[in-house]
Each structure stands twice: as structure tokens, then as C-alpha cells.
Design a protein around this motif. Sequence first.
Motif, PDB file in Angstrom:
ATOM      1  N   THR A 171       0.863  -1.176   0.000  1.00  0.00           N
ATOM      2  CA  THR A 171       0.000   0.000   0.000  1.00  0.00           C
ATOM      3  C   THR A 171       0.904   1.232   0.000  1.00  0.00           C
ATOM      4  OG1 THR A 171      -0.128   0.294   2.399  1.00  0.00           O
ATOM      5  CG2 THR A 171      -1.600  -1.351   1.416  1.00  0.00           C
ATOM      6  N   GLN A 172       0.307   2.418   0.089  1.00  0.00           N
ATOM      7  CA  GLN A 172       1.116   3.636   0.093  1.00  0.00           C
ATOM      8  C   GLN A 172       2.020   3.720   1.312  1.00  0.00           C
ATOM      9  OE1 GLN A 172      -1.609   6.931  -0.346  1.00  0.00           O
ATOM     10  NE2 GLN A 172      -1.585   6.791  -2.581  1.00  0.00           N
ATOM     11  N   SER A 173       1.590   3.118   2.427  1.00  0.00           N
ATOM     12  CA  SER A 173       2.356   3.290   3.668  1.00  0.00           C
ATOM     13  C   SER A 173       2.705   1.984   4.367  1.00  0.00           C
ATOM     14  CB  SER A 173       1.559   4.178   4.644  1.00  0.00           C
ATOM     15  OG  SER A 173       0.300   3.581   4.927  1.00  0.00           O
ATOM     16  N   GLN A 174       2.242   0.840   3.842  1.00  0.00           N
ATOM     17  CA  GLN A 174       2.438  -0.422   4.541  1.00  0.00           C
ATOM     18  C   GLN A 174       2.765  -1.553   3.569  1.00  0.00           C
ATOM     19  OE1 GLN A 174      -1.392  -0.787   6.498  1.00  0.00           O
ATOM     20  NE2 GLN A 174      -0.542  -0.141   8.471  1.00  0.00           N
ATOM     21  N   SER A 175       3.320  -2.604   4.143  1.00  0.00           N
ATOM     22  CA  SER A 175       3.493  -3.859   3.413  1.00  0.00           C
ATOM     23  C   SER A 175       2.703  -4.931   4.136  1.00  0.00           C
ATOM     24  CB  SER A 175       4.973  -4.259   3.352  1.00  0.00           C
ATOM     25  OG  SER A 175       5.717  -3.342   2.569  1.00  0.00           O
ATOM     26  N   ILE A 176       1.824  -5.607   3.414  1.00  0.00           N
ATOM     27  CA  ILE A 176       1.057  -6.726   3.949  1.00  0.00           C
ATOM     28  C   ILE A 176       1.754  -8.001   3.500  1.00  0.00           C
ATOM     29  CG2 ILE A 176      -1.195  -7.823   4.078  1.00  0.00           C
ATOM     30  CD1 ILE A 176      -1.011  -4.904   5.178  1.00  0.00           C
ATOM     31  N   ILE A 177       2.235  -8.764   4.468  1.00  0.00           N
ATOM     32  CA  ILE A 177       3.122  -9.889   4.183  1.00  0.00           C
ATOM     33  C   ILE A 177       2.432 -11.216   4.483  1.00  0.00           C
ATOM     34  CG2 ILE A 177       5.359 -10.928   4.776  1.00  0.00           C
ATOM     35  CD1 ILE A 177       6.207  -8.081   5.713  1.00  0.00           C
ATOM     36  N   ASN A 178       2.611 -12.155   3.566  1.00  0.00           N
ATOM     37  CA  ASN A 178       2.182 -13.544   3.749  1.00  0.00           C
ATOM     38  C   ASN A 178       0.706 -13.652   4.114  1.00  0.00           C
ATOM     39  OD1 ASN A 178       2.588 -16.320   3.742  1.00  0.00           O
ATOM     40  ND2 ASN A 178       3.117 -16.397   5.907  1.00  0.00           N
ATOM     41  N   LEU A 179      -0.139 -13.049   3.290  1.00  0.00           N
ATOM     42  CA  LEU A 179      -1.572 -13.193   3.492  1.00  0.00           C
ATOM     43  C   LEU A 179      -2.001 -14.615   3.160  1.00  0.00           C
ATOM     44  CD1 LEU A 179      -4.432 -10.813   2.694  1.00  0.00           C
ATOM     45  CD2 LEU A 179      -4.503 -13.063   1.623  1.00  0.00           C
ATOM     46  N   GLN A 180      -2.756 -15.230   4.063  1.00  0.00           N
ATOM     47  CA  GLN A 180      -3.279 -16.578   3.862  1.00  0.00           C
ATOM     48  C   GLN A 180      -4.758 -16.585   4.253  1.00  0.00           C
ATOM     49  OE1 GLN A 180      -0.527 -19.861   5.161  1.00  0.00           O
ATOM     50  NE2 GLN A 180       0.512 -18.179   6.192  1.00  0.00           N
ATOM     51  N   GLY A 181      -5.578 -17.198   3.430  1.00  0.00           N
ATOM     52  CA  GLY A 181      -6.999 -17.229   3.714  1.00  0.00           C
ATOM     53  C   GLY A 181      -7.622 -18.566   3.381  1.00  0.00           C
ATOM     54  N   SER A 182      -8.781 -18.819   3.991  1.00  0.00           N
ATOM     55  CA  SER A 182      -9.548 -20.038   3.738  1.00  0.00           C
ATOM     56  C   SER A 182     -11.020 -19.680   3.688  1.00  0.00           C
ATOM     57  CB  SER A 182      -9.310 -21.083   4.838  1.00  0.00           C
ATOM     58  OG  SER A 182      -7.964 -21.495   4.871  1.00  0.00           O
ATOM     59  N   TYR A 183     -11.741 -20.361   2.785  1.00  0.00           N
ATOM     60  CA  TYR A 183     -13.172 -20.092   2.630  1.00  0.00           C
ATOM     61  C   TYR A 183     -13.907 -21.393   2.353  1.00  0.00           C
ATOM     62  CZ  TYR A 183     -17.574 -18.334   0.728  1.00  0.00           C
ATOM     63  OH  TYR A 183     -18.899 -18.088   0.500  1.00  0.00           O
ATOM     64  N   ASP A 184     -15.003 -21.600   3.076  1.00  0.00           N
ATOM     65  CA  ASP A 184     -15.882 -22.746   2.853  1.00  0.00           C
ATOM     66  C   ASP A 184     -17.267 -22.203   2.514  1.00  0.00           C
ATOM     67  OD1 ASP A 184     -17.656 -24.902   3.033  1.00  0.00           O
ATOM     68  OD2 ASP A 184     -16.413 -25.948   4.484  1.00  0.00           O
ATOM     69  N   PRO A 185     -17.693 -22.265   1.253  1.00  0.00           N
ATOM     70  CA  PRO A 185     -18.982 -21.680   0.875  1.00  0.00           C
ATOM     71  C   PRO A 185     -20.172 -22.426   1.459  1.00  0.00           C
ATOM     72  CG  PRO A 185     -18.047 -22.915  -0.962  1.00  0.00           C
ATOM     73  CD  PRO A 185     -16.992 -22.860   0.102  1.00  0.00           C
ATOM     74  N   GLY A 186     -19.990 -23.690   1.850  1.00  0.00           N
ATOM     75  CA  GLY A 186     -21.099 -24.468   2.384  1.00  0.00           C
ATOM     76  C   GLY A 186     -21.541 -24.020   3.761  1.00  0.00           C
ATOM     77  N   ILE A 187     -20.579 -23.671   4.620  1.00  0.00           N
ATOM     78  CA  ILE A 187     -20.905 -23.254   5.981  1.00  0.00           C
ATOM     79  C   ILE A 187     -20.568 -21.793   6.241  1.00  0.00           C
ATOM     80  CG2 ILE A 187     -20.718 -25.564   6.984  1.00  0.00           C
ATOM     81  CD1 ILE A 187     -17.899 -24.791   7.901  1.00  0.00           C
ATOM     82  N   ARG A 188     -20.205 -21.065   5.171  1.00  0.00           N
ATOM     83  CA  ARG A 188     -19.970 -19.618   5.251  1.00  0.00           C
ATOM     84  C   ARG A 188     -18.805 -19.270   6.174  1.00  0.00           C
ATOM     85  NH1 ARG A 188     -23.712 -21.045   2.109  1.00  0.00           N
ATOM     86  NH2 ARG A 188     -25.706 -19.922   1.959  1.00  0.00           N
ATOM     87  N   ALA A 189     -17.788 -20.099   6.203  1.00  0.00           N
ATOM     88  CA  ALA A 189     -16.627 -19.839   7.057  1.00  0.00           C
ATOM     89  C   ALA A 189     -15.538 -19.144   6.247  1.00  0.00           C
ATOM     90  CB  ALA A 189     -16.092 -21.140   7.644  1.00  0.00           C
ATOM     91  N   MET A 190     -15.034 -18.010   6.754  1.00  0.00           N
ATOM     92  CA  MET A 190     -13.967 -17.250   6.108  1.00  0.00           C
ATOM     93  C   MET A 190     -12.929 -16.860   7.149  1.00  0.00           C
ATOM     94  SD  MET A 190     -12.625 -15.635   3.430  1.00  0.00           S
ATOM     95  CE  MET A 190     -13.845 -15.248   2.145  1.00  0.00           C
ATOM     96  N   THR A 191     -11.667 -17.154   6.878  1.00  0.00           N
ATOM     97  CA  THR A 191     -10.573 -16.711   7.739  1.00  0.00           C
ATOM     98  C   THR A 191      -9.466 -16.108   6.872  1.00  0.00           C
ATOM     99  OG1 THR A 191      -9.401 -18.836   7.694  1.00  0.00           O
ATOM    100  CG2 THR A 191     -11.034 -18.525   9.441  1.00  0.00           C
TER     101      THR A 191
END
Length: 268
Positions: free
Chosen positions: A106-126
Amino acid sequence: MKKVLSMAMLAAMMLGMTSCLGSGDENIQTLSIYMYNFVVDENNSESEPTLTQAFSGFEVNMSKLLVTGDIKAASNLGMATSFTFGPIDMKIGQQSYDFTKSLISTQSQSIINLQGSYDPGIRAMTVDYLVDGDFHVYSTASYAYNFANMKVYKSTDEFYFDDDEVAFEFIPDCSTKKLDLHMVNFVRTPNDVPVALYYKSLPFTLTRDGKIVVKQSNALKSSEFKDEYEISDLDIVIDVKANKASCSFVMDERKFQLAGEMFTPVSN
């Protein structure tokens, strides 16, 4: 199946999720989520973590397996971030659809090692990530555990029965540092009619290894049934890194031990 549907309906209300067909009849899911953000200052071992909430948005193309995100998080540790990512590829993992991005600038930050998980069946997002390498943020849509097992003991070591229809979730209030425990399809004996129980306003603490902890030795009454479902010696551990939780208590002089996972368990 009943337990997954029960908790999924609660999660769906929290997610504000909509689905539509895009160009070429693509399955596109749009989510607006008041995410819980567990924030750890990685550079100060004396600093206590914080738990806050902020809205984040996601667009998930289930046809092309792509995800786009608009992320926000803040903490009184001196961290605030707002960034977008994607579209990035989702891959089918062992428990969910997974996505990663090694660096987002971004203009002022670095976002490092973003990791995510999503299950559309039970609406779980991390989603979890590092902000400038200084703050680790663990974000989740809800602390709901559909995939759970309950073991019941008549005494310290005398096994009574187990049950895999129960499900449970925790609803934190970040401002008061208290949470509610909600159980669905709960039974006291193998022949009981399943019920839903709420135990409210339980003080919690946060640990630097990514856990939300509740310990209550005194008697607690469910807001629905009160004396009939009174519990004591409550011990809760929510592991925000592993997306798992455990909950144990005493009821009717029996020991109840619940263990749950946010995403579909991996079969051995």
C-alpha cells in the motif's frame, strides 16, 4: 446435517452474503463481514493481544476459483490497516478453498504472507497476515464450530457416551471482553431431546499464542432453561490460529468435553 444447517444459518446472517450469476453464468458470491481481528504485536513480548471488529468485503468467483478482498483492521496497539487484494487464485485444500499472497504493498504499509480459507457451504472465512512484519492479524467471520464431538463422563474417568450432532459457537463482545456460548443439538443423555443453550457474558482473556480463554469455576445458568441446565467449572479455549476450539464443563455431576473445528475435518 442438522447441526451444520443450524450454525450455517447463524453464520449467513452475520456474513450478509449474496450470490449472483455474472457474465457467462458465473457463480459469484459477495460477502460483507464484520470480521473479528485478533492482533498480536510481534515485536513486544510484554504486549497483550487485542480483539476488535471491522467490516471487510469479499467477492468470490466460485466458477473461476478467484477471490478479491477489501480488508480493514485496527487495534489499540497502534496498528491500523486498510488494503485490497486480488483477484487471486483459490486452490482446493484439505478442508476448504485456500488462497495466499506473499506481498501486498500500500502507500504506507506492506502486507506480508496473506493466507486465507473459505468454505462456501458453511460460510466460514478466515484471513491472516502480517502488517509491516510487526503485527500479526488473525481474522475470522465467526467463531462457530459445526464439526464437533462431545464426550461425556459419569466421573473423572468413567466414560458415559459421545455425540457428534452437537455444534457450538462463541460470540465475543470486544468492548467488554466478554463472550456468549451457544450450543445447538445439546443432549445430557443418549435419549434426550436436543436443545439449544446460551450462557452469556463470560469474561475472556487473550494469549500471545493466539488463544481466547474462558475459565469460570462458579455455577452458570442457561438463559433458556436456567436451573435445569446449570453448569460449573467451565473451561474454554478458542485457538484462532488452528481454527479449532474446546469447551468443557460439569453438569449434573458429569463431565462434558466438546471439541470442534471450523472447517471440515481431514479424514485419516
